[in-house]
Each structure stands twice: as C-alpha cells, then as structure tokens.
Design a protein around this motif. Sequence first.
Motif, PDB file in Angstrom:
ATOM      1  N   PHE A 299       0.802  -1.219   0.000  1.00 35.85           N
ATOM      2  CA  PHE A 299       0.000   0.000   0.000  1.00 35.85           C
ATOM      3  C   PHE A 299       0.840   1.277   0.000  1.00 35.85           C
ATOM      4  O   PHE A 299       0.362   2.319  -0.441  1.00 35.85           O
ATOM      5  CB  PHE A 299      -0.942   0.002   1.204  1.00 35.85           C
ATOM      6  N   SER A 300       2.074   1.216   0.482  1.00 38.19           N
ATOM      7  CA  SER A 300       2.919   2.415   0.480  1.00 38.19           C
ATOM      8  C   SER A 300       3.784   2.499  -0.765  1.00 38.19           C
ATOM      9  O   SER A 300       4.297   3.564  -1.095  1.00 38.19           O
ATOM     10  CB  SER A 300       3.806   2.453   1.721  1.00 38.19           C
ATOM     11  N   GLY A 301       3.973   1.372  -1.456  1.00 43.30           N
ATOM     12  CA  GLY A 301       4.739   1.381  -2.703  1.00 43.30           C
ATOM     13  C   GLY A 301       6.236   1.311  -2.512  1.00 43.30           C
ATOM     14  O   GLY A 301       6.980   1.354  -3.487  1.00 43.30           O
ATOM     15  N   SER A 302       6.714   1.214  -1.264  1.00 44.40           N
ATOM     16  CA  SER A 302       8.153   1.127  -1.005  1.00 44.40           C
ATOM     17  C   SER A 302       8.369   0.548   0.396  1.00 44.40           C
ATOM     18  O   SER A 302       7.415   0.367   1.157  1.00 44.40           O
ATOM     19  CB  SER A 302       8.820   2.499  -1.110  1.00 44.40           C
ATOM     20  N   VAL A 303       9.623   0.277   0.720  1.00 41.11           N
ATOM     21  CA  VAL A 303       9.969  -0.232   2.045  1.00 41.11           C
ATOM     22  C   VAL A 303      10.390   0.939   2.922  1.00 41.11           C
ATOM     23  O   VAL A 303      11.359   1.634   2.612  1.00 41.11           O
ATOM     24  CB  VAL A 303      11.106  -1.273   1.961  1.00 41.11           C
ATOM     25  N   GLU A 304       9.670   1.174   3.995  1.00 39.92           N
ATOM     26  CA  GLU A 304       9.948   2.288   4.900  1.00 39.92           C
ATOM     27  C   GLU A 304      10.321   1.760   6.279  1.00 39.92           C
ATOM     28  O   GLU A 304       9.945   0.647   6.655  1.00 39.92           O
ATOM     29  CB  GLU A 304       8.721   3.197   5.016  1.00 39.92           C
ATOM     30  N   GLY A 305      11.061   2.575   7.029  1.00 37.92           N
ATOM     31  CA  GLY A 305      11.476   2.173   8.356  1.00 37.92           C
ATOM     32  C   GLY A 305      10.311   1.939   9.295  1.00 37.92           C
ATOM     33  O   GLY A 305      10.335   1.029  10.125  1.00 37.92           O
ATOM     34  N   TRP A 306       9.239   2.747   9.148  1.00 32.11           N
ATOM     35  CA  TRP A 306       8.112   2.599  10.059  1.00 32.11           C
ATOM     36  C   TRP A 306       7.361   1.294   9.826  1.00 32.11           C
ATOM     37  O   TRP A 306       6.606   0.848  10.699  1.00 32.11           O
ATOM     38  CB  TRP A 306       7.170   3.786   9.957  1.00 32.11           C
ATOM     39  N   HIS A 307       7.582   0.673   8.669  1.00 35.31           N
ATOM     40  CA  HIS A 307       6.971  -0.630   8.426  1.00 35.31           C
ATOM     41  C   HIS A 307       7.427  -1.633   9.486  1.00 35.31           C
ATOM     42  O   HIS A 307       6.641  -2.458   9.968  1.00 35.31           O
ATOM     43  CB  HIS A 307       7.353  -1.163   7.039  1.00 35.31           C
ATOM     44  N   GLY A 308       8.717  -1.589   9.811  1.00 34.59           N
ATOM     45  CA  GLY A 308       9.249  -2.499  10.812  1.00 34.59           C
ATOM     46  C   GLY A 308       8.632  -2.281  12.179  1.00 34.59           C
ATOM     47  O   GLY A 308       8.337  -3.233  12.905  1.00 34.59           O
ATOM     48  N   LEU A 309       8.421  -1.004  12.544  1.00 37.89           N
ATOM     49  CA  LEU A 309       7.803  -0.704  13.833  1.00 37.89           C
ATOM     50  C   LEU A 309       6.395  -1.277  13.911  1.00 37.89           C
ATOM     51  O   LEU A 309       6.008  -1.899  14.908  1.00 37.89           O
ATOM     52  CB  LEU A 309       7.772   0.812  14.040  1.00 37.89           C
ATOM     53  N   VAL A 310       5.630  -1.075  12.840  1.00 41.00           N
ATOM     54  CA  VAL A 310       4.247  -1.566  12.824  1.00 41.00           C
ATOM     55  C   VAL A 310       4.211  -3.090  12.780  1.00 41.00           C
ATOM     56  O   VAL A 310       3.432  -3.731  13.492  1.00 41.00           O
ATOM     57  CB  VAL A 310       3.489  -0.970  11.628  1.00 41.00           C
TER      58      VAL A 310
END
Length: 442
Positions: A299-310
């Motif tokens: 859904f975000s279209g990329s790998v973000e750091g906050w993905h790991g937190l969630v």
Amino acid sequence: MGLALSKFRPLDYSCYEMTHTWSPLCSAAALDIGFACVLQSLRIYTTVYAGTTVLKCRIPSRADLIKLVLSILQSTAFLSYNAFGFATAHCLVRQVLGFCNFWSLGLIPGWISSFLAIFVEKHSRRGMLATYVTNVASESIYYSLRNNNIIDRKPYIDYLLFSISMSGYHYLNTTLETPSLDPALKLTRLLIQDSKSEKLASKNLQEGHKHQQHDELDPDQQHDEFDPDQRHAYLTSAIKASFKHFLFGAGGQILLSLFNLIRKGRRSSGGWIDKTRIGFFLGSLTLLSRMSMFVLRKFSGSVEGWHGLVAGLISSPSYLIYRNNSIPLYAFWKLVEIVLRMSSKSGYLPKIPFATELIYASSTAVLFHMGMLEPQSLRKSYVAFLDQVTGKKIGKVNRLLVDHEYKTNSSKTIQYKPIYQEAHISDQLKSLLPDVGTLKNM
C-alpha cells in the motif's frame, strides 16, 4: 523508607556467624567454594563447548581440539575465580569495614569479584554474559520490588517489553543498509526476510521508480507494485517459512521433553499442544511479521522504516502463545545493547571504557545479593545454579540471623539452621540460640 534505611545498620557479627557457617576459617571457606566451583565448571563448560563442536557437523582437527580444551579451561577459570573471589572479597570487606550490613554481605563483594573475574573470560563471550546476567538481574529486581510491596504487579509488562523489542528489531533490519552480523538481528531478520523476498523487494523498488516517473507524465495511470504472480510467490514463501519455523520450534521442544524423560525418568506435564507451543509461537511470529511487511509495502509502494515498527507490534501477540519471561527480557536487553553499540560507533554516544565489564559486574553483584539474601526474588533455576557451583554452600548462609536483624523473609525459601563451634561465636549470637542456630555437640 525507614525499613530501607535500617538495612544500612551495621552489625558486629563475624563472617563465620553470618555467611560461611560451615567453617570458622575464611581461607578454608573460600577454598571450599572455589574447589566445588572448579569441578562443576569443568562439567558445565565441557558440555557447552563439546556440544557446540558437535553442532558444527564436522570432524574437529587437532588444532580445534586444542582450542576446545583451552576454551574449557579458560571459562572454568573465569567462573571458579568469580565464586572463589566472592567468598574472599566478602571476608575482606568485613575486615576492612569492621562490620557488615545488609548490602555489604553480597552486593559489594559480588561486584568486586565479578569485575575482576570477567577479565579472565574470553573477550568474545563477555558481551553475551553481560546481556544474560542483566536479563536475570532485572527480573530479580522487579520481583524484589513486588515482594517488598514497593510496586504493584504489572500483569502485561512482559508483553510490552516483547512488543518494544520486536518493533526495534524489525525497524533495524528494515533500515540498516548493511545487514548486521549480530546474532539477534540475524535471527529476527529470518522472521521478516529471506533471500527470495529481498530480491523481490529490490526488483519492485526499481520498478516502482519507473512507474513513479511514468505516473508523473500520466497521473491517471494506476499500477500495482506486486502483480498476481509476485503476490502468490511472496505469500507462498511466507507460509513455507512459518511452517518451517513451526517444525523447528515444535521439534526442538519435543526433543527436549524426550531428553528430560530419559534423564529424569518421568514424563513432563501437558499434552501435545503444550509440547508444541514454541513451534506455534515461532510460526505465527514469522507469518504475522512477513504478512504485515507485505501489506505495508504493497500500500505504500516502497519499504519504509516505520513498516518495521508496525510489523513488530502486529506480530507481538504471538508471544501470548508461549509466554516466558526470559524471552522478552533477553530480547529487550539485547536490543538495548545493540542500540548503544551502534550509537557509540556512530558518535552519538561517548565510548565508556570497560562498559561490558562494568555491566556484567553490576548485574552479577545483584544476583549474588539476591541468591544470599532474597532467594525468593531470584529465578529458581538460577538459585539452583548458584547452589550447584558453590557446592551447596550458598544455602548455608544464616538467613535466620538476617531475618532477625533486618525483618526480612530471606529464610522463607531456603530453610537452614547453622551448627556452630562454640569457641568461634560471640556472646551476642549465643544469646539468640537456638532460634538462629545451634551448637555443635562436642
């Protein structure tokens, strides 16, 4: 507050009357503990290092065998020196101060002996030892505060620590440009990534940049980061990985149950569900982590750091399947160690000389103190370990006398009434007999 301050009240009892009640001679008592620890340490470290060699699944060379023997001897010397040094330091502190109190019985000599002993151990093992004892010490401090009615019971503090830890590990694994070689990070990386998914993520990111440039020219053109084949491949990989980790955890737990059955001759309690909880825990943790990362990336279209937190927060309920205080405590303190080490290397925090050794000494001092004076606050397995490596001598501390003087409950868990030699005890102690001890019949 008054009770806490009263524990600084000095006592005139000798170290024979308070601690090494089996021998009136300080040197003999220290040697008794040191010799017992040498024998137990040789058995413990021979098992540990030999087991590690077997797990490498290759025939050791002559150089490997020499290294194995030297490692066993070095670790044995470390642990034996720690135990012998504690007994020696306790008597020296008593002689220097001229008295003893609640804190000088275990905390101060424990810190001195542990700080000196850790330098005997291999440098590569010091960080692991420091993390482990900090884990056990923090748990003991929490239970001590609870047992002394200083804080209330926090029913989900272990779950909170696990959630924080998983979020931290997932965040680091997601944001680090160069994968860390730390074992804890490598282990948690297996939960959210594998070689196939990493290649897939890299490919999708490259395609995402192309789509982004195309969308700038044609905003009405929509795209999906994962086509159906890629989604199917990713989901299949996640399910296979979770099943693999389930088999690994369940198989390991079943083998451990069989080992205990052979060694103790009795079957462990619980059915097959209880014997596979570790497998369900690891499998669900893997599946929730990877599916969370998949959905967030989609859904975000990329790998973000906050993905790991969630993803760490979403996968945390899997801990409730196999709830064990050792897991969140170790994971949390290992995360703290990693963050501090990375911050120090990056220049955000100053480098503290002998930081690992200082942490080990402070945490082990707490464990010595708890083992002597608050065994009810210490993990039962660690109480048994201290009893084993000291040749059951730590159980012969006069906790009845401690309870009498400081109004504590240290004798509630380990009940032992010392038998003294009358010529070596004071009139003050004699006046308390037979409540806190007895005299040896001549």
